[in-house]
Design an enzyme around this catalytic site. Structure first.
Site, PDB file in Angstrom:
ATOM      1  N   SER A  45      25.608  12.866   0.867  1.00  0.00           N
ATOM      2  CA  SER A  45      26.379  13.729  -0.017  1.00  0.00           C
ATOM      3  C   SER A  45      27.855  13.728   0.370  1.00  0.00           C
ATOM      4  O   SER A  45      28.192  13.933   1.530  1.00  0.00           O
ATOM      5  CB  SER A  45      25.867  15.165   0.057  1.00  0.00           C
ATOM      6  OG  SER A  45      24.622  15.273  -0.550  1.00  0.00           O
ATOM      7  N   HIS A  57      28.588  19.240  -3.199  1.00  0.00           N
ATOM      8  CA  HIS A  57      27.687  20.275  -3.703  1.00  0.00           C
ATOM      9  C   HIS A  57      27.763  21.488  -2.793  1.00  0.00           C
ATOM     10  O   HIS A  57      28.282  21.429  -1.675  1.00  0.00           O
ATOM     11  CB  HIS A  57      26.245  19.777  -3.804  1.00  0.00           C
ATOM     12  CG  HIS A  57      25.638  19.388  -2.482  1.00  0.00           C
ATOM     13  ND1 HIS A  57      25.282  20.291  -1.503  1.00  0.00           N
ATOM     14  CD2 HIS A  57      25.347  18.167  -1.963  1.00  0.00           C
ATOM     15  CE1 HIS A  57      24.785  19.662  -0.466  1.00  0.00           C
ATOM     16  NE2 HIS A  57      24.815  18.356  -0.714  1.00  0.00           N
ATOM     17  N   ASP A 111      23.104  -2.102  -4.666  1.00  0.00           N
ATOM     18  CA  ASP A 111      23.338  -2.923  -3.483  1.00  0.00           C
ATOM     19  C   ASP A 111      22.017  -3.114  -2.737  1.00  0.00           C
ATOM     20  O   ASP A 111      21.444  -2.146  -2.213  1.00  0.00           O
ATOM     21  CB  ASP A 111      24.379  -2.257  -2.579  1.00  0.00           C
ATOM     22  CG  ASP A 111      24.926  -3.189  -1.529  1.00  0.00           C
ATOM     23  OD1 ASP A 111      24.142  -3.652  -0.691  1.00  0.00           O
ATOM     24  OD2 ASP A 111      26.156  -3.456  -1.544  1.00  0.00           O
TER      25      ASP A 111
END
Length: 401
Positions: free
Chosen positions: A341, A200, A326
């Site tokens: 990220s 991003h 998970d």
């Protein structure tokens, strides 16, 4: 390569396909016609009964791209073009009168100050010293700024005011010239020495405006702690920069799909010496996958996720909706957290994307960017292959990680 026409078989049986004017020697009649082709441009003609033209397509055939998957924690340091306005404040003069000359001149948060009296500005201290010196000389400031909305340059004149509190001349602005933080590397391309990370754009923390990149670099980082994410309170990785011994590189692009540049040397591949293929957008499917990320020190670990939705034609940051399944990761982090990220998403042995945003109201879920889009922005894959439509992100109940 597949052409999916979504036709009933009784109709597909009566269609004739030609590629660059030549009928393929082998194809399946039905909804999908597999065609082997070398990289390049293909002219595809579809005719009904071999006579009536139905469709003509120009198709770009993309060679398989193979990269080293990431997962490493990295320190990111970015310096902007000019200095960004991140705050405004009133100035109280020696008579106790309040002034705000910058606000009166129309300067807004997120605008970028580029020049003062024709001189380029690059640092906070430089701007402060110029303003104070011109104020002492009784001169006004001719300022050039980039508007946060239109991105166009505008000019304004401001006269500095002596601040009784700081004992220097000011114009009522707070500015920032750089930002730093911890993120995750997504991939490294051994052929071009290019990398992709974050997934991003880097924005200013106060104004949420994208940073106009001037220069930047990445280095290796070490994760020292985790603040667990909860509903309404995104968590984060807490790390320290380790320097340039293991990972060092430039940042040359800051886009909606991440940051990109060149590494000085290839990073260690903890999964072996080989590379993995990159999946094009049409290959990504709903179902199980894995992410690679660091939770402690510099150890990359694998964690299970579920790709809940794929939007290959959507804006870059919303190519996938993912869910952490998970239990060990959920226990340690609460889900997707800041600093995660760029964590690569692997499905069926292929790099399909990277983690980008978390849903504030459900930290176990978030968005992923498609790896194909990252390849275009990195320059590894030529942009003419795709007809991407760039769009501004609207209001989203998620934050960049």
């Amino acid at each position: 390569m597949d052409f999916d026409l979504n036709l009933p078989k009784f109709l597909a049986d009566n269609f004739e396909f030609t590629i660059n004017g030549v009928k393929p020697t082998t194809f399946y009649l039905g909804s999908t016609t597999p065609v082997a082709a070398n990289p390049g441009q293909l002219e595809v003609q579809v005719k009904l009964f071999g006579l009536i033209p139905v469709r003509h397509m120009t198709v770009s055939v993309v060679p398989e791209i193979r990269v080293i998957p990431g997962g490493q924690a990295i320190g990111v340091m970015v310096e902007s073009e000019g200095v960004m306005v991140v705050g405004r404040s009133a100035i109280v003069d020696e008579k106790g009168i309040r002034h705000n000359p910058a606000a009166e001149a129309g300067v807004e948060l997120g605008d970028v100050l580029i020049k003062v009296n024709g001189q380029k500005v690059e640092t906070e201290s430089q701007v402060r010293d110029i303003i104070n010196k011109l104020g002492q000389d009784g001169k006004s400031l001719d300022m050039e700024l980039r508007d946060r909305h239109s991105k166009e340059i505008y000019k304004t004149r401001i006269k500095p005011i002596y601040c009784n509190e700081t004992k220097r001349y000011r114009i009522g602005l707070f500015v920032r010239d750089s930002t730093a933080g911890v993120g995750t590397m997504t991939f490294f391309d051994p052929q071009t020495k290019s990398y992709g990370a974050l997934g991003h754009i880097i924005s200013d923390i106060d104004t949420c405006q994208p940073i106009n990149l001037d220069r930047g670099k990445i280095v290796a980082a070490r994760i020292e702690g985790i603040r667990i994410g909860r509903k309404g309170q995104p968590g984060e990785k807490m790390g320290v920069f380790r320097g340039e011994n293991d990972i060092s590189g430039t940042i040359t692009k800051n886009t909606n799909c991440g940051i990109f540049g060149k590494l000085n040397k290839a990073p260690k591949n903890i999964y072996g010496n080989g590379t993995v293929p990159v999946a094009m957008a049409g290959e990504v499917k709903e179902g199980p996958a894995e992410i690679y990320t660091v939770l402690k020190g510099d150890k990359i670990e694998k964690f299970k996720i579920q790709i809940e939705q794929v939007n290959p034609h959507s804006t870059e940051g919303k190519g996938m909706i993912i869910k952490i399944v998970d239990q060990r990761l959920l226990q340690k982090t609460g889900g997707i957290i800041q600093g995660m990220s760029g964590s690569p998403i692997i499905q069926d042995g292929k790099l399909v994307g990277a983690v980008t945003h978390v849903f504030i109201n459900d930290p176990s879920r978030g968005y992923g960017v498609l790896a194909e889009w990252m390849l275009y922005d990195s320059g590894v894959l030529p942009k003419h292959v795709s007809e991407r439509n760039y769009a501004e992100f609207g209001a989203m109940t998620n934050i960049a990680c």
